[in-house]
Design a protein around this motif. Sequence first.
Motif, PDB file in Angstrom:
ATOM      1  N   LYS A   1       0.834  -1.198   0.000  1.00 37.60           N
ATOM      2  CA  LYS A   1       0.000   0.000   0.000  1.00 37.60           C
ATOM      3  C   LYS A   1       0.868   1.248   0.000  1.00 37.60           C
ATOM      4  CE  LYS A   1      -4.235  -1.769   2.154  1.00 37.60           C
ATOM      5  NZ  LYS A   1      -5.100  -1.701   3.364  1.00 37.60           N
ATOM      6  N   ARG A   2       1.908   1.246   0.845  1.00 33.26           N
ATOM      7  CA  ARG A   2       2.830   2.382   0.858  1.00 33.26           C
ATOM      8  C   ARG A   2       3.532   2.511  -0.483  1.00 33.26           C
ATOM      9  NH1 ARG A   2       4.066   0.505   6.192  1.00 33.26           N
ATOM     10  NH2 ARG A   2       5.901  -0.564   5.379  1.00 33.26           N
ATOM     11  N   TYR A   3       3.881   1.356  -1.105  1.00 30.93           N
ATOM     12  CA  TYR A   3       4.547   1.376  -2.403  1.00 30.93           C
ATOM     13  C   TYR A   3       3.627   1.976  -3.465  1.00 30.93           C
ATOM     14  CZ  TYR A   3       6.617  -0.397  -6.729  1.00 30.93           C
ATOM     15  OH  TYR A   3       7.136  -0.506  -7.980  1.00 30.93           O
ATOM     16  N   VAL A   4       2.363   1.557  -3.477  1.00 28.49           N
ATOM     17  CA  VAL A   4       1.404   2.083  -4.454  1.00 28.49           C
ATOM     18  C   VAL A   4       1.186   3.574  -4.233  1.00 28.49           C
ATOM     19  CG1 VAL A   4      -1.002   2.000  -5.200  1.00 28.49           C
ATOM     20  CG2 VAL A   4       0.256  -0.128  -4.830  1.00 28.49           C
ATOM     21  N   HIS A   5       1.026   3.976  -2.960  1.00 26.76           N
ATOM     22  CA  HIS A   5       0.805   5.398  -2.655  1.00 26.76           C
ATOM     23  C   HIS A   5       1.983   6.243  -3.121  1.00 26.76           C
ATOM     24  CE1 HIS A   5      -2.229   4.312   0.758  1.00 26.76           C
ATOM     25  NE2 HIS A   5      -2.748   4.190  -0.444  1.00 26.76           N
TER      26      HIS A   5
ATOM     27  N   PHE B   1      -3.125  11.929 -25.840  1.00 29.92           N
ATOM     28  CA  PHE B   1      -2.700  12.319 -24.490  1.00 29.92           C
ATOM     29  C   PHE B   1      -3.172  11.299 -23.452  1.00 29.92           C
ATOM     30  CE2 PHE B   1      -3.782  14.526 -20.501  1.00 29.92           C
ATOM     31  CZ  PHE B   1      -2.522  14.960 -20.129  1.00 29.92           C
ATOM     32  N   PHE B   2      -4.463  10.968 -23.506  1.00 23.84           N
ATOM     33  CA  PHE B   2      -4.988  10.011 -22.525  1.00 23.84           C
ATOM     34  C   PHE B   2      -4.475   8.595 -22.792  1.00 23.84           C
ATOM     35  CE2 PHE B   2      -8.216  13.345 -21.875  1.00 23.84           C
ATOM     36  CZ  PHE B   2      -8.184  13.415 -20.494  1.00 23.84           C
ATOM     37  N   LEU B   3      -4.216   8.283 -24.050  1.00 21.95           N
ATOM     38  CA  LEU B   3      -3.628   6.982 -24.365  1.00 21.95           C
ATOM     39  C   LEU B   3      -2.246   6.848 -23.726  1.00 21.95           C
ATOM     40  CD1 LEU B   3      -3.787   4.306 -25.892  1.00 21.95           C
ATOM     41  CD2 LEU B   3      -2.787   5.470 -27.871  1.00 21.95           C
ATOM     42  N   ASN B   4      -1.490   7.943 -23.776  1.00 27.02           N
ATOM     43  CA  ASN B   4      -0.179   7.922 -23.129  1.00 27.02           C
ATOM     44  C   ASN B   4      -0.300   7.734 -21.625  1.00 27.02           C
ATOM     45  OD1 ASN B   4       2.390   8.650 -24.868  1.00 27.02           O
ATOM     46  ND2 ASN B   4       0.654   9.698 -25.805  1.00 27.02           N
ATOM     47  N   ILE B   5      -1.281   8.411 -21.023  1.00 29.48           N
ATOM     48  CA  ILE B   5      -1.506   8.228 -19.586  1.00 29.48           C
ATOM     49  C   ILE B   5      -1.883   6.782 -19.289  1.00 29.48           C
ATOM     50  CG2 ILE B   5      -3.010   8.848 -17.652  1.00 29.48           C
ATOM     51  CD1 ILE B   5      -3.137  11.656 -18.726  1.00 29.48           C
ATOM     52  N   GLY B   6      -2.756   6.207 -20.122  1.00 30.75           N
ATOM     53  CA  GLY B   6      -3.153   4.812 -19.922  1.00 30.75           C
ATOM     54  C   GLY B   6      -1.983   3.859 -20.042  1.00 30.75           C
ATOM     55  N   ILE B   7      -1.122   4.116 -21.028  1.00 29.05           N
ATOM     56  CA  ILE B   7       0.055   3.262 -21.191  1.00 29.05           C
ATOM     57  C   ILE B   7       0.963   3.346 -19.978  1.00 29.05           C
ATOM     58  CG2 ILE B   7       2.167   2.953 -22.545  1.00 29.05           C
ATOM     59  CD1 ILE B   7       0.560   3.806 -25.017  1.00 29.05           C
ATOM     60  N   VAL B   8       1.161   4.578 -19.476  1.00 31.29           N
ATOM     61  CA  VAL B   8       1.998   4.763 -18.280  1.00 31.29           C
ATOM     62  C   VAL B   8       1.404   4.018 -17.088  1.00 31.29           C
ATOM     63  CG1 VAL B   8       2.840   6.452 -16.614  1.00 31.29           C
ATOM     64  CG2 VAL B   8       2.971   6.949 -19.048  1.00 31.29           C
ATOM     65  N   LEU B   9       0.067   4.115 -16.931  1.00 30.84           N
ATOM     66  CA  LEU B   9      -0.579   3.428 -15.813  1.00 30.84           C
ATOM     67  C   LEU B   9      -0.460   1.912 -15.951  1.00 30.84           C
ATOM     68  CD1 LEU B   9      -3.838   5.549 -15.327  1.00 30.84           C
ATOM     69  CD2 LEU B   9      -1.874   5.415 -13.795  1.00 30.84           C
ATOM     70  N   LEU B  10      -0.642   1.401 -17.177  1.00 29.63           N
ATOM     71  CA  LEU B  10      -0.513  -0.044 -17.387  1.00 29.63           C
ATOM     72  C   LEU B  10       0.904  -0.513 -17.085  1.00 29.63           C
ATOM     73  CD1 LEU B  10      -2.592  -0.571 -20.668  1.00 29.63           C
ATOM     74  CD2 LEU B  10      -3.189  -1.306 -18.355  1.00 29.63           C
ATOM     75  N   LEU B  11       1.887   0.262 -17.506  1.00 28.51           N
ATOM     76  CA  LEU B  11       3.272  -0.084 -17.200  1.00 28.51           C
ATOM     77  C   LEU B  11       3.528  -0.041 -15.702  1.00 28.51           C
ATOM     78  CD1 LEU B  11       5.159   1.824 -20.057  1.00 28.51           C
ATOM     79  CD2 LEU B  11       4.811  -0.643 -19.852  1.00 28.51           C
ATOM     80  N   PHE B  12       2.921   0.951 -15.057  1.00 26.42           N
ATOM     81  CA  PHE B  12       3.075   1.073 -13.601  1.00 26.42           C
ATOM     82  C   PHE B  12       2.455  -0.130 -12.886  1.00 26.42           C
ATOM     83  CE2 PHE B  12       0.515   2.304  -9.877  1.00 26.42           C
ATOM     84  CZ  PHE B  12       1.549   2.429  -8.956  1.00 26.42           C
ATOM     85  N   ILE B  13       1.246  -0.524 -13.319  1.00 25.29           N
ATOM     86  CA  ILE B  13       0.583  -1.670 -12.693  1.00 25.29           C
ATOM     87  C   ILE B  13       1.379  -2.943 -12.946  1.00 25.29           C
ATOM     88  CG2 ILE B  13      -1.486  -3.118 -12.752  1.00 25.29           C
ATOM     89  CD1 ILE B  13      -3.082  -0.572 -13.388  1.00 25.29           C
ATOM     90  N   PHE B  14       1.836  -3.112 -14.174  1.00 33.14           N
ATOM     91  CA  PHE B  14       2.636  -4.292 -14.507  1.00 33.14           C
ATOM     92  C   PHE B  14       3.901  -4.350 -13.665  1.00 33.14           C
ATOM     93  CE2 PHE B  14       6.199  -6.044 -16.958  1.00 33.14           C
ATOM     94  CZ  PHE B  14       5.747  -7.340 -17.140  1.00 33.14           C
TER      95      PHE B  14
ATOM     96  N   SER C   1       4.362  -2.898 -10.774  1.00 29.58           N
ATOM     97  CA  SER C   1       3.990  -3.111  -9.372  1.00 29.58           C
ATOM     98  C   SER C   1       3.717  -4.589  -9.102  1.00 29.58           C
ATOM     99  CB  SER C   1       2.755  -2.275  -9.017  1.00 29.58           C
ATOM    100  OG  SER C   1       3.019  -0.906  -9.182  1.00 29.58           O
ATOM    101  N   ARG C   2       2.980  -5.219 -10.006  1.00 27.27           N
ATOM    102  CA  ARG C   2       2.682  -6.645  -9.830  1.00 27.27           C
ATOM    103  C   ARG C   2       3.965  -7.474  -9.884  1.00 27.27           C
ATOM    104  NH1 ARG C   2      -2.752  -7.871 -10.753  1.00 27.27           N
ATOM    105  NH2 ARG C   2      -3.936  -6.222  -9.738  1.00 27.27           N
ATOM    106  N   LYS C   3       4.844  -7.109 -10.787  1.00 27.14           N
ATOM    107  CA  LYS C   3       6.105  -7.824 -10.912  1.00 27.14           C
ATOM    108  C   LYS C   3       6.938  -7.672  -9.647  1.00 27.14           C
ATOM    109  CE  LYS C   3      10.123  -8.257 -13.940  1.00 27.14           C
ATOM    110  NZ  LYS C   3      10.812  -7.697 -15.146  1.00 27.14           N
ATOM    111  N   THR C   4       6.976  -6.440  -9.133  1.00 23.01           N
ATOM    112  CA  THR C   4       7.722  -6.192  -7.898  1.00 23.01           C
ATOM    113  C   THR C   4       7.081  -6.912  -6.719  1.00 23.01           C
ATOM    114  OG1 THR C   4       8.356  -4.010  -8.738  1.00 23.01           O
ATOM    115  CG2 THR C   4       8.609  -4.386  -6.378  1.00 23.01           C
ATOM    116  N   GLU C   5       5.739  -6.880  -6.660  1.00 23.59           N
ATOM    117  CA  GLU C   5       5.032  -7.563  -5.576  1.00 23.59           C
ATOM    118  C   GLU C   5       5.316  -9.059  -5.594  1.00 23.59           C
ATOM    119  OE1 GLU C   5       0.458  -8.316  -3.979  1.00 23.59           O
ATOM    120  OE2 GLU C   5       0.844  -7.089  -5.744  1.00 23.59           O
TER     121      GLU C   5
END
Length: 456
Positions: free
Chosen positions: A8-12, A163-176, A178-182
């Motif tokens: 949770k701290r990592y995600v925040h 613009f929003f596609l780029n944000i979505g890509i960044v978020l998907l990379l971030f989630i990926f 995060s899951r990998k790190t978790e």
Amino acid sequence: MNVQKFFKRYVHSSVKLFCFFILVNIFLFVSLIIVSVSHGNQSPTHLLPCISDELQQTDGQYTLPDDIAALLDQDHAWCMLIDNATGNVIWNYKLPANIPVQYTYGDIAKMARWYLEDYPVFVSARNDGLLVLGYPKDSYWKLSAYKTIVSVKIDAIGYIAVFFLNIGIVLLLFIFNSRKTEKAVKPILIGIEEIAAGQKTQLAEQGELSEINAKLNHVSKTLKRRDTARANWISGISHDIRTPLSMILGYSSSLEKNHGLDSDVQEKMTEIRQQAEKIKRLIEDLNLTSKLEYDMQPLRISSIYPVELARQVICEFLDSNLDKKYVFEFESNPQCETEFIRGDEVLIKRAVTNLIQNSINHNANGCIITISVSCSEKAIAIVVSDNGVGVSAEKLKALNSKTHYMESTDKALHLRHGLGILLVRQIIEAHNGIMRILSEEQKGYETTLIFPKTKY
């Protein structure tokens, strides 16, 4: 769970970093606009009106102020004025040699399309002619401004979508990520928790963090070996002391009963026997708490009736010629008579015995010791309390934590609330129960043992 808190701290922190990234980009974009606007005062769209306003005709001659000429020289620009009637150039400033000096309407129409002989040009109409401002080749890239409303809408929607596609890509990379790190870190955190709890852990030594997993496995094995060696050492010492201690107890007991000895000697033998019995109890408690701590004491599970167990413990104390200044009281209700728990009867009896013995040891002037059994739908509680001296708030706080057994006796080997309480806590935890202690100085001492009720 600590693992969940970590992620949770990592995600925040990652979300904060992402927001910071967006804010920085917005700041840079706004700064770029401000800088661009601040440096646009000398752009062709600003310079051309200035030239048109400052270019004056006097006695048939055109003159350009020096400050405007300096601006043209700064950009290596040139300028000319084409007569509306004849199409001839009637004035110029540093006109390149390959630029014509006479133009038809068609030439002017082509010029209005932004280029003249590959020179980017900008035009402005005057009453006396057409003012042309030219710049060096390849200095400006002029795009068409003619677009349909539909194409403008498509461009706007496209820019927003990208613009929003780029944000979505960044978020998907971030989630990926995060899951990998978790996936990589979670077993490590669980392993650390298991090691901290004294449990054996074995992590898979593979993946990006395989070296850390291998180190944790090594630490776990090392600690386990040390704990086992420590428990074996305590067990060995306890065994070695038991024989000489039994001899001391036997000889002192015999001499204590020898009426041919002086009364003073008999009293000393009594004191020796009592202190030897305390040492024996200490060794037994130390050995048992060590086994419980390292999971070396197997539980002999059976059905235990708390009311019957409490009565048995009280009877054993009464049968041991206990001083009359210690009074026992027992409380229960008919409903608890048939209630039972699943556990090790010897260990639970030992826990209740230790609590009663603590009340006796700490109240030399006597006290009333109350043992009560109560039950609810989910649990059964055994309460041992006295109206004696109690303990301070500071000591109570220490008792409610896992007190170290080396703090169990004073210099005279008098038992204090320490090893006995630790042993009781370990016994209760081994049965998935809860222990609570309440006390105030000169207002008594109360320990509650809560056991979960079993359904079979």
